[in-house]
Write a protein that holds these residues in place. Structure first.
Motif, PDB file in Angstrom:
ATOM      1  N   PRO A  52       0.820  -1.212   0.000  1.00  0.00           N
ATOM      2  CA  PRO A  52       0.000   0.000   0.000  1.00  0.00           C
ATOM      3  C   PRO A  52       0.854   1.263   0.000  1.00  0.00           C
ATOM      4  O   PRO A  52       1.915   1.305   0.629  1.00  0.00           O
ATOM      5  N   ASP A  53       0.385   2.273  -0.704  1.00  0.00           N
ATOM      6  CA  ASP A  53       1.065   3.560  -0.715  1.00  0.00           C
ATOM      7  C   ASP A  53       0.641   4.369   0.508  1.00  0.00           C
ATOM      8  O   ASP A  53      -0.491   4.289   0.980  1.00  0.00           O
ATOM      9  N   GLN A  91       1.462   4.129   3.596  1.00  0.00           N
ATOM     10  CA  GLN A  91       1.264   3.394   4.851  1.00  0.00           C
ATOM     11  C   GLN A  91       2.588   2.985   5.501  1.00  0.00           C
ATOM     12  O   GLN A  91       2.626   2.067   6.319  1.00  0.00           O
TER      13      GLN A  91
END
Length: 273
Positions: free
Chosen positions: A57-58, A60
């Motif tokens: 995930p971006d 995070q």
């Protein structure tokens, strides 16, 4: 009497009135090499592409090691490299400063740090720690008031200015407000700030010449080029399935290989010069 720190070549690119730094964002060695071959003296990375390439995930804090590996790959190439480091991959200012030191050690000259609309004091502490650890690293402090917030009314403007002022006082060299596309509000920010303003280019927003007229000093592309590349791949497959020849620019195998050779030659010249 303490001497003022020397202006770095990367910082100087933010101090050209009427000629903002147009900063394309690469996602791997080939994309960075291709952009450098087109004459871009400075290139940034994009956190979305780093995350997408690894299935993480971006935004995070999941791609710290991947980001550092990409910086190691790109940092010694013959262009100025700025790294998108999300929020520094930690809430601990000391850990963020240590990551910045590692980037600097592999040749990175700039870092982008986003606040994610978390506490402004915490983000300011990260910026101060980075500047204390690596004074020469250009810190671009991003606030997400327009990216994650509603971006409406005077409250948004006041909160944006409050955060940017705090980051500037903490030592940020430049400030970044992605999601802001209204020319009037951009102009207001430029007039109130004492640091270079970075705006994220949007096809639906002001053009590069218009942003230059407004006083913007840095224009980032973010993940746009990466997303366009993915879109071009899907469009090419659709054309092939339909029995038509794919359109658009397609570098040949030899041209891509030549890009890699040119970077290798430049590295060799740098190391022996």
């Amino acid at each position: 009497m303490t001497a003022e720190p020397a202006v770095t070549p990367f910082a100087a690119l933010h101090d050209r009135p009427g000629e903002p730094l147009l900063l394309p964002n690469a996602w791997d060695h080939a994309s960075a090499a291709a952009l450098a071959a087109r004459g871009f003296a400075a290139i940034a990375t994009t956190s979305l592409a780093v995350a997408a390439a690894t299935g993480l995930p971006d935004g995070q804090a999941a791609t710290r090691d991947h980001t550092l590996r990409l910086a190691l790959t790109l940092g010694s190439d013959p262009y100025l490299l700025s790294v998108d480091a999300e929020a520094g991959f930690s809430d601990d200012p000391g850990e963020v400063a240590e990551f910045a030191r590692q980037l600097w050690a592999v040749g990175v000259v700039g870092i982008n740090l986003e606040d994610g609309l978390g506490p402004a004091a915490r983000h300011a502490a990260k910026i101060a720690a980075v500047k204390a650890a690596v004074p020469g690293l250009f810190v671009n402090a991003r606030t997400d008031t327009y990216w994650l917030g509603d971006g409406h009314g005077r409250d948004a403007e006041a909160e944006t200015l409050r955060r940017l002022d705090a980051y500037r006082q903490a030592g940020a060299d430049g400030v970044f407000v992605p999601g802001l596309t209204d020319p009037g509000r951009i102009g207001t920010l430029v007039r109130h700030l004492d640091a270079p303003l970075n705006i994220l280019y949007s096809p639906a927003g002001p053009t590069v010449p218009r942003l230059a007229d407004l006083g913007v000093r840095r224009i980032s592309l973010g993940s746009l080029l990466y997303r366009r590349a993915l879109g071009a791949a899907l469009d090419a497959m659709a054309d092939i399935v339909a029995g038509t020849v794919p359109g658009g620019t397609t570098p040949s195998y030899d041209e891509v290989c030549a890009l890699e050779r040119s970077i290798a030659v430049s590295r060799s010249a740098t190391s022996t010069g």
